[in-house]
Design an enzyme around this catalytic site. Structure first.
Site, PDB file in Angstrom:
ATOM      1  N   GLY A  12       0.809  -1.213   0.000  1.00 13.30           N
ATOM      2  CA  GLY A  12       0.000   0.000   0.000  1.00 13.30           C
ATOM      3  C   GLY A  12       0.842   1.262   0.000  1.00 13.30           C
ATOM      4  CG  ASP A  13       0.363   3.971   2.324  1.00 13.26           C
ATOM      5  OD1 ASP A  13      -0.797   4.301   2.047  1.00 13.26           O
ATOM      6  OD2 ASP A  13       0.713   3.600   3.459  1.00 13.26           O
ATOM      7  CE  LYS A  16      -3.280   2.112  -3.493  1.00 16.08           C
ATOM      8  NZ  LYS A  16      -2.105   2.015  -2.604  1.00 16.08           N
ATOM      9  N   GLY A  40      -5.813   5.851   2.100  1.00 18.41           N
ATOM     10  CA  GLY A  40      -5.540   7.285   2.135  1.00 18.41           C
ATOM     11  C   GLY A  40      -4.764   7.588   0.873  1.00 18.41           C
ATOM     12  CG  HIS A  41      -5.852   6.415  -2.515  1.00 17.81           C
ATOM     13  ND1 HIS A  41      -6.622   5.728  -3.413  1.00 17.81           N
ATOM     14  CD2 HIS A  41      -5.312   5.486  -1.694  1.00 17.81           C
ATOM     15  CE1 HIS A  41      -6.551   4.423  -3.135  1.00 17.81           C
ATOM     16  NE2 HIS A  41      -5.776   4.255  -2.093  1.00 17.81           N
ATOM     17  CB  THR A  42      -1.490  11.801  -0.875  1.00 18.21           C
ATOM     18  OG1 THR A  42      -1.583  11.033   0.321  1.00 18.21           O
ATOM     19  CG2 THR A  42      -1.202  13.251  -0.534  1.00 18.21           C
ATOM     20  CD  GLN A 225      -6.859  -1.214   1.303  1.00 20.49           C
ATOM     21  OE1 GLN A 225      -7.671  -1.800   0.607  1.00 20.49           O
ATOM     22  NE2 GLN A 225      -7.123  -0.046   1.828  1.00 20.49           N
ATOM     23  CB  ALA A 300      -2.246   9.353   3.736  1.00 15.42           C
TER      24      ALA A 300
HETATM   25  P1  GDP Z   1      -1.561   5.739  -2.089  1.00 15.03           P
HETATM   26  O1  GDP Z   1      -2.282   5.261  -0.865  1.00 15.03           O
HETATM   27  O2  GDP Z   1      -1.031   4.635  -2.913  1.00 15.03           O
HETATM   28  O3  GDP Z   1      -2.378   6.708  -2.910  1.00 15.03           O
HETATM   29  O4  GDP Z   1      -0.290   6.553  -1.562  1.00 15.03           O
HETATM   30  P2  GDP Z   1      -0.274   7.602  -0.324  1.00 15.03           P
HETATM   31  O5  GDP Z   1      -0.934   8.857  -0.748  1.00 15.03           O
HETATM   32  O6  GDP Z   1      -0.749   6.963   0.923  1.00 15.03           O
HETATM   33  O7  GDP Z   1       1.287   7.785  -0.135  1.00 15.03           O
HETATM   34  C1  GDP Z   1       2.106   8.264  -1.132  1.00 15.03           C
HETATM   35  C2  GDP Z   1       2.816   9.518  -0.616  1.00 15.03           C
HETATM   36  O8  GDP Z   1       3.896   9.820  -1.444  1.00 15.03           O
HETATM   37  C3  GDP Z   1       1.935  10.754  -0.625  1.00 15.03           C
HETATM   38  O9  GDP Z   1       2.314  11.599   0.430  1.00 15.03           O
HETATM   39  C4  GDP Z   1       2.255  11.386  -1.974  1.00 15.03           C
HETATM   40  O10 GDP Z   1       2.034  12.788  -1.992  1.00 15.03           O
HETATM   41  C5  GDP Z   1       3.711  11.077  -2.087  1.00 15.03           C
HETATM   42  N1  GDP Z   1       4.228  10.872  -3.452  1.00 15.03           N
HETATM   43  C6  GDP Z   1       3.613  10.309  -4.526  1.00 15.03           C
HETATM   44  N2  GDP Z   1       4.465  10.198  -5.556  1.00 15.03           N
HETATM   45  C7  GDP Z   1       5.649  10.707  -5.137  1.00 15.03           C
HETATM   46  C8  GDP Z   1       6.933  10.833  -5.738  1.00 15.03           C
HETATM   47  O11 GDP Z   1       7.176  10.442  -6.878  1.00 15.03           O
HETATM   48  N3  GDP Z   1       7.925  11.394  -4.972  1.00 15.03           N
HETATM   49  C9  GDP Z   1       7.709  11.803  -3.698  1.00 15.03           C
HETATM   50  N4  GDP Z   1       8.721  12.323  -3.026  1.00 15.03           N
HETATM   51  N5  GDP Z   1       6.512  11.694  -3.101  1.00 15.03           N
HETATM   52  C10 GDP Z   1       5.497  11.135  -3.804  1.00 15.03           C
HETATM   53  P1  IMO Z   2      -3.782   2.663   0.666  1.00 17.29           P
HETATM   54  O1  IMO Z   2      -4.977   2.452  -0.233  1.00 17.29           O
HETATM   55  C1  IMO Z   2      -1.113   0.923   3.650  1.00 17.29           C
HETATM   56  C2  IMO Z   2      -2.859  -2.046   6.391  1.00 17.29           C
HETATM   57  C3  IMO Z   2      -2.971  -1.672   7.860  1.00 17.29           C
HETATM   58  C4  IMO Z   2      -2.813  -3.038   8.497  1.00 17.29           C
HETATM   59  C5  IMO Z   2      -3.577  -3.945   7.521  1.00 17.29           C
HETATM   60  C6  IMO Z   2      -5.006  -4.232   7.904  1.00 17.29           C
HETATM   61  O2  IMO Z   2      -3.670   4.057   1.189  1.00 17.29           O
HETATM   62  O3  IMO Z   2      -2.544   2.130   0.054  1.00 17.29           O
HETATM   63  P2  IMO Z   2      -7.242  -2.792   7.863  1.00 17.29           P
HETATM   64  O4  IMO Z   2      -7.597  -1.503   8.526  1.00 17.29           O
HETATM   65  O5  IMO Z   2      -7.383  -2.776   6.379  1.00 17.29           O
HETATM   66  O6  IMO Z   2      -7.964  -3.965   8.471  1.00 17.29           O
HETATM   67  O7  IMO Z   2      -5.685  -3.027   8.206  1.00 17.29           O
HETATM   68  O8  IMO Z   2      -3.555  -3.275   6.268  1.00 17.29           O
HETATM   69  N1  IMO Z   2      -3.493  -1.082   5.453  1.00 17.29           N
HETATM   70  C7  IMO Z   2      -2.814  -0.234   4.664  1.00 17.29           C
HETATM   71  N2  IMO Z   2      -1.496   0.018   4.574  1.00 17.29           N
HETATM   72  N3  IMO Z   2      -1.974   1.545   2.812  1.00 17.29           N
HETATM   73  C8  IMO Z   2      -3.299   1.288   2.871  1.00 17.29           C
HETATM   74  O9  IMO Z   2      -4.163   1.791   1.970  1.00 17.29           O
HETATM   75  C9  IMO Z   2      -3.779   0.390   3.857  1.00 17.29           C
HETATM   76  N4  IMO Z   2      -4.998  -0.075   4.197  1.00 17.29           N
HETATM   77  C10 IMO Z   2      -4.807  -0.982   5.159  1.00 17.29           C
HETATM   78  O10 IMO Z   2      -1.932  -0.795   8.248  1.00 17.29           O
HETATM   79  O11 IMO Z   2      -1.482  -3.437   8.482  1.00 17.29           O
HETATM   80 MG    MG Z   3      -2.239   5.507   1.214  1.00 17.81          MG
END
Ligand code: GDP
Ligand code: IMO
Ligand code: MG
Length: 428
Positions: A12-13, A16, A40-42, A225, A300
């Site tokens: 995850g994170d 996306k 949490g999609h940023t 995720q 996030a």
């Molecule tokens: P998601 O859950 O897959 O949408 O990802 P998150 O938003 O949880 O986490 C990605 C983090 O990395 C966020 O704070 C974005 O703003 C940041 N981010 C995305 N792409 C880049 C990149 O290419 N470089 C850097 N430094 N940050 C990025």
């Molecule tokens: P995005 O879409 C990162 C992790 C939690 C925990 C496990 C189970 O932003 O990438 P849950 O609340 O789903 O039962 O937790 O999954 N987890 C994530 N980790 N990014 C996420 O979403 C996540 N959604 C759940 O930290 O380990």
């Molecule tokens: Mg996220």
């Protein structure tokens, strides 16, 4: 027409949200197919930052339809907060958002059950996001869930009460005595939020999407995720409760497998994980700390510190295979811009010294150690680059190395959080 799917290949994170926003202009609609507000999609653009939890990341472009599909679990209170904040910031959400009447609802007692179940696990805690995800999907699969469409029936309140009373009995069995006064207050807010959701267009999203395809429209499906958190293929039991893999787009939207087109697999140039569970390439040293600081690796949604480590190609190859990835997207390579060298795990070695490129049943690092190759760093600030022609040679080599290991082209490279800091590679 077919749907394209974008999903996370790690824990995850991966970024996306950012890439869905960047790709949305190519599509007529964007759809979320699983997960809930655990996501949490940023997105960052024009100096502003948004974090989306239940609402798809295609809402900031040019009026594309955004769909919350049947595979999603929705918390009415969190959804209302998210939607109202977006409306206040000027997004005309009502005209573009559609919600499946088949989404399952997260009840206030699901969140209490999530917390109680974590507490009962003590040392074996999953480290969930505490959003009630596990208990809601449990009710769905055990055929006890409540769906958004159920709120339109006359006996909804009675069904709600039956579910809540069942949950209270479960909480008591876990040794938890819910604070009834607090619960009643949350329930009042929950019912108000249901009334608010009903002001949005509630649809049969499977018909909506298939009709769009029939009309020659294109759809991007947005995963939440990542593959290593998938309930079947992830690091079970330290996973989420949905199918995060490509097949989840079929069941979470009502799209047939032969309607899947491109599969975009997204990964960081390194690796992170939040919550507990195995993470073979995790770094506990200064390098891990440096990645966390430079990459701002804090959740996030929960603000929790993300665990950091080197890229794991054993896990990534597995994710490419399970999802049928056709194009790779590499994120956050800028975080490694200042490193003298970077490492990549290409295999695992067990205690007998035997190496494997297969993901083992148990991913615990007690059983094996990662086998690394070290590659030269590119030592160049790439964050303002506009084209792959500017890539330093070492970085171009790093890309070629990953493409060879993963047998899939890397078509997009992200070099910073902003929408503009995205390089679409030519001839790919
Ligand atoms: P998601 O859950 O897959 O949408 O990802 P998150 O938003 O949880 O986490 C990605 C983090 O990395 C966020 O704070 C974005 O703003 C940041 N981010 C995305 N792409 C880049 C990149 O290419 N470089 C850097 N430094 N940050 C990025
Ligand atoms: P995005 O879409 C990162 C992790 C939690 C925990 C496990 C189970 O932003 O990438 P849950 O609340 O789903 O039962 O937790 O999954 N987890 C994530 N980790 N990014 C996420 O979403 C996540 N959604 C759940 O930290 O380990
Ligand atoms: Mg996220």
């Amino acid at each position: 027409m077919k749907v394209d799917v974008l999903l996370g290949l790690q824990w995850g994170d991966e970024g996306k949200g950012k890439v869905v926003d960047v790709l949305t202009p190519r599509y007529d609609a964007v759809a979320r197919f699983q997960g809930g507000p655990n996501a949490g999609h940023t997105l960052e653009f024009e100096g502003k930052k948004y974090v989306l939890r239940s609402i798809p990341s295609g809402i900031f472009q040019h009026g594309q339809i955004n769909i919350i599909g049947n595979g999603v679990v929705l918390d009415p209170i969190l959804f209302s907060e998210e939607a109202k904040a977006l409306e206040e910031s000027g997004v005309d959400l009502r005209s573009i958002l559609r919600i499946s009447r088949k989404v399952h609802l997260i009840l206030p007692t699901h969140r209490l059950l999530d917390a109680a179940s974590e507490k009962a696990k003590a040392g074996g805690k999953i480290g969930t996001t505490g959003k009630g995800i596990g208990p809601t999907y449990t009710d769905k699969v055990s055929r006890n869930g409540l769906r958004l469409g159920d709120t339109l029936t006359a006996d909804f309140e009675a069904r709600y009460e039956a579910a809540r009373n069942r949950h209270i009995a479960q909480l008591k069995a876990l040794g938890d005595e819910p604070d009834m006064e607090a619960l009643t207050a949350t329930e009042a807010k929950w019912m108000e939020s249901i009334a608010y959701i009903k002001t949005y267009e509630i649809v049969d999203s499977e018909y909506l999407i298939n009709d769009l395809l029939k009309d020659g429209k294109s759809v991007l499906c947005e995963g939440a995720q990542g593959t290593m958190l998938d309930v079947d293929f992830g690091s079970y039991p330290f996973v989420t409760s949905s199918n995060t893999v490509c097949a989840g787009a079929c069941s979470g939207l009502g799209v047939a497998p032969n309607k899947i087109g491109e599969v975009f697999g997204i990964f960081k140039a390194y690796c992170t994980r939040v919550g507990s569970g195995p993470f073979p390439t995790e770094l506990f040293d200064e390098t891990g700390k440096k990645i966390r600081d430079l990459g701002h690796e804090y959740g996030a949604v929960t603000g929790r510190e993300r665990r950091c480590g080197w890229i794991d190609l054993v896990a990534l190859r597995y994710a490419v295979m399970i999802n049928g990835v056709t194009q790779l997207i590499m994120m956050k390579s800028d975080v490694l811009d200042g490193f003298d060298s970077v490492k990549a795990c290409v295999a695992y070695r067990d205690k007998t010294g035997k190496e494997t490129r297969h993901l083992p049943f148990y991913l615990d690092d007690d059983n094996f150690e990662p086998v690394y190759v070290t590659l030269p760093g590119w030592k160049t600030d790439m964050t303002a680059m506009k084209s792959e022609d500017e890539f330093p040679a070492e970085f171009a080599d790093y890309i070629r190395f990953l493409e060879k290991e993963l047998e899939t082209p890397i078509t997009i490279v992200s070099i910073g959080p902003d929408r503009e800091q995205t390089i679409v590679r030519k001839n790919k």
